[in-house]
Design a protein around this motif. Structure first.
Motif, PDB file in Angstrom:
ATOM      1  N   THR A 252       0.926  -1.292   0.049  1.00  0.00           N
ATOM      2  CA  THR A 252      -0.013   0.074  -0.064  1.00  0.00           C
ATOM      3  C   THR A 252       0.783   1.399  -0.051  1.00  0.00           C
ATOM      4  O   THR A 252       0.587   2.211  -0.682  1.00  0.00           O
ATOM      5  CB  THR A 252      -1.003   0.263   1.474  1.00  0.00           C
ATOM      6  OG1 THR A 252      -1.584  -1.175   1.168  1.00  0.00           O
ATOM      7  CG2 THR A 252      -1.907   1.278   1.069  1.00  0.00           C
ATOM      8  N   LEU A 253       1.835   1.277   0.767  1.00  0.00           N
ATOM      9  CA  LEU A 253       2.810   2.279   0.688  1.00  0.00           C
ATOM     10  C   LEU A 253       3.571   2.731  -0.596  1.00  0.00           C
ATOM     11  O   LEU A 253       3.827   3.691  -0.942  1.00  0.00           O
ATOM     12  CB  LEU A 253       3.872   2.197   1.917  1.00  0.00           C
ATOM     13  CG  LEU A 253       4.568   3.459   2.411  1.00  0.00           C
ATOM     14  CD1 LEU A 253       3.716   4.503   2.770  1.00  0.00           C
ATOM     15  CD2 LEU A 253       5.643   3.210   3.445  1.00  0.00           C
ATOM     16  N   GLY A 254       3.735   1.288  -1.154  1.00  0.00           N
ATOM     17  CA  GLY A 254       4.661   1.647  -2.832  1.00  0.00           C
ATOM     18  C   GLY A 254       3.408   2.148  -3.646  1.00  0.00           C
ATOM     19  O   GLY A 254       3.923   2.900  -4.313  1.00  0.00           O
ATOM     20  N   VAL A 255       2.313   1.582  -3.434  1.00  0.00           N
ATOM     21  CA  VAL A 255       1.262   2.177  -4.360  1.00  0.00           C
ATOM     22  C   VAL A 255       1.075   3.951  -4.151  1.00  0.00           C
ATOM     23  O   VAL A 255       0.944   4.466  -5.028  1.00  0.00           O
ATOM     24  CB  VAL A 255      -0.074   1.515  -4.227  1.00  0.00           C
ATOM     25  CG1 VAL A 255      -1.305   2.206  -5.074  1.00  0.00           C
ATOM     26  CG2 VAL A 255       0.177   0.009  -4.802  1.00  0.00           C
ATOM     27  N   TYR A 256       1.105   4.184  -2.768  1.00  0.00           N
ATOM     28  CA  TYR A 256       0.938   5.597  -2.472  1.00  0.00           C
ATOM     29  C   TYR A 256       1.995   6.369  -2.979  1.00  0.00           C
ATOM     30  O   TYR A 256       2.072   7.390  -3.458  1.00  0.00           O
ATOM     31  CB  TYR A 256       0.660   5.679  -0.875  1.00  0.00           C
ATOM     32  CG  TYR A 256       0.688   7.080  -0.425  1.00  0.00           C
ATOM     33  CD1 TYR A 256      -0.488   7.885  -0.630  1.00  0.00           C
ATOM     34  CD2 TYR A 256       1.748   7.666  -0.032  1.00  0.00           C
ATOM     35  CE1 TYR A 256      -0.622   9.205  -0.321  1.00  0.00           C
ATOM     36  CE2 TYR A 256       1.611   8.931   0.502  1.00  0.00           C
ATOM     37  CZ  TYR A 256       0.434   9.769   0.452  1.00  0.00           C
ATOM     38  OH  TYR A 256       0.523  10.970   0.745  1.00  0.00           O
ATOM     39  N   THR A 257       3.168   5.812  -2.943  1.00  0.00           N
ATOM     40  CA  THR A 257       4.357   6.510  -3.417  1.00  0.00           C
ATOM     41  C   THR A 257       4.340   6.747  -4.822  1.00  0.00           C
ATOM     42  O   THR A 257       4.671   7.972  -5.217  1.00  0.00           O
ATOM     43  CB  THR A 257       5.551   5.878  -3.014  1.00  0.00           C
ATOM     44  OG1 THR A 257       5.632   5.701  -1.315  1.00  0.00           O
ATOM     45  CG2 THR A 257       6.786   6.766  -3.396  1.00  0.00           C
ATOM     46  N   THR A 258       4.036   5.878  -5.589  1.00  0.00           N
ATOM     47  CA  THR A 258       3.643   5.905  -7.055  1.00  0.00           C
ATOM     48  C   THR A 258       2.787   6.844  -7.478  1.00  0.00           C
ATOM     49  O   THR A 258       2.927   7.675  -8.363  1.00  0.00           O
ATOM     50  CB  THR A 258       3.523   4.585  -7.556  1.00  0.00           C
ATOM     51  OG1 THR A 258       4.311   3.413  -7.154  1.00  0.00           O
ATOM     52  CG2 THR A 258       3.312   4.553  -9.176  1.00  0.00           C
ATOM     53  N   ILE A 259       1.675   6.894  -6.774  1.00  0.00           N
ATOM     54  CA  ILE A 259       0.487   7.866  -7.037  1.00  0.00           C
ATOM     55  C   ILE A 259       0.892   9.245  -7.068  1.00  0.00           C
ATOM     56  O   ILE A 259       0.705  10.136  -7.506  1.00  0.00           O
ATOM     57  CB  ILE A 259      -0.831   7.607  -6.248  1.00  0.00           C
ATOM     58  CG1 ILE A 259      -1.272   6.243  -6.940  1.00  0.00           C
ATOM     59  CG2 ILE A 259      -1.918   8.359  -6.300  1.00  0.00           C
ATOM     60  CD1 ILE A 259      -2.609   5.587  -6.097  1.00  0.00           C
ATOM     61  N   LEU A 260       1.625   9.336  -5.571  1.00  0.00           N
ATOM     62  CA  LEU A 260       2.061  10.571  -5.163  1.00  0.00           C
ATOM     63  C   LEU A 260       3.129  11.272  -6.303  1.00  0.00           C
ATOM     64  O   LEU A 260       2.929  12.300  -6.567  1.00  0.00           O
ATOM     65  CB  LEU A 260       2.595  10.699  -3.834  1.00  0.00           C
ATOM     66  CG  LEU A 260       3.104  12.008  -3.335  1.00  0.00           C
ATOM     67  CD1 LEU A 260       1.984  13.058  -3.038  1.00  0.00           C
ATOM     68  CD2 LEU A 260       4.124  11.683  -1.997  1.00  0.00           C
ATOM     69  N   SER A 261       3.973  10.453  -6.818  1.00  0.00           N
ATOM     70  CA  SER A 261       4.852  11.013  -7.417  1.00  0.00           C
ATOM     71  C   SER A 261       4.391  11.159  -8.956  1.00  0.00           C
ATOM     72  O   SER A 261       4.743  12.334  -9.924  1.00  0.00           O
ATOM     73  CB  SER A 261       6.133   9.759  -7.909  1.00  0.00           C
ATOM     74  OG  SER A 261       5.387   8.768  -8.476  1.00  0.00           O
ATOM     75  N   MET A 262       3.409  10.502  -9.414  1.00  0.00           N
ATOM     76  CA  MET A 262       2.670  10.697 -10.766  1.00  0.00           C
ATOM     77  C   MET A 262       1.937  11.999 -10.395  1.00  0.00           C
ATOM     78  O   MET A 262       1.730  12.859 -11.538  1.00  0.00           O
ATOM     79  CB  MET A 262       1.768   9.613 -10.979  1.00  0.00           C
ATOM     80  CG  MET A 262       2.242   8.354 -11.366  1.00  0.00           C
ATOM     81  SD  MET A 262       3.507   8.680 -12.700  1.00  0.00           S
ATOM     82  CE  MET A 262       2.693   8.065 -14.054  1.00  0.00           C
TER      83      MET A 262
END
Length: 99
Positions: A40-50
Motif C-alpha cells: 500500500t505504501l509503494g502504491v501511495y508513493t507511486t501515485i504521489l509521484s505521478m
C-alpha cells in the motif's frame, strides 16, 4: 525532475517487494499484514509521484491514504481477534476450526 523519477522508482520497488512478500507469506497473518502495508505504501508513493508531475488531483492521494489506514485498522482488529481466540497468529491454526 530527478527527485520525481527516484520517488517513482522507490514506489515501484515498494510495490514489487510488497507483492513478493505477500505471495511468499504462508504461515503468519502478521507477516501478511506487514507485506500488505508495504504494498500500500509503494502504491501511495507511486501515485504521489505521478500527481506531483501532473499537479492535479492531490486530494486523491489523501483519499487513498485514508483507505490504507482503514485497511490497516481492519487487519489489526482481525489479528487481535485471532490471537485472542486461537492463541497465535499462525494461519495453520485456522484450519483446525478453532476460530
Amino acid at each position: 525532475m530527478v527527485s520525481v523519477v527516484s520517488l517513482l522508482g522507490a514506489g515501484v520497488i515498494g510495490v514489487m517487494l510488497g507483492g513478493i512478500c505477500l505471495v511468499s507469506q504462508r504461515k503468519s497473518l502478521f507477516g501478511v499484514l506487514l507485506s500488505m502495508e508495504v504494498f500500500t505504501l509503494g502504491v501511495y508513493t507511486t501515485i504521489l509521484s505521478m500527481f506531483w508531475v501532473l499537479a492535479e488531483l492531490g486530494s486523491l492521494c489523501l483519499i487513498f491514504l485514508a483507505f490504507g489506514v482503514c485497511e490497516a485498522a481492519l487487519g489489526l482488529s482481525v489479528l487481535v481477534s485471532l490471537v485472542r481466540s486461537v492463541g497465535s497468529d499462525y494461519v495453520s491454526g485456522l484450519v483446525s476450526g478453532h476460530f
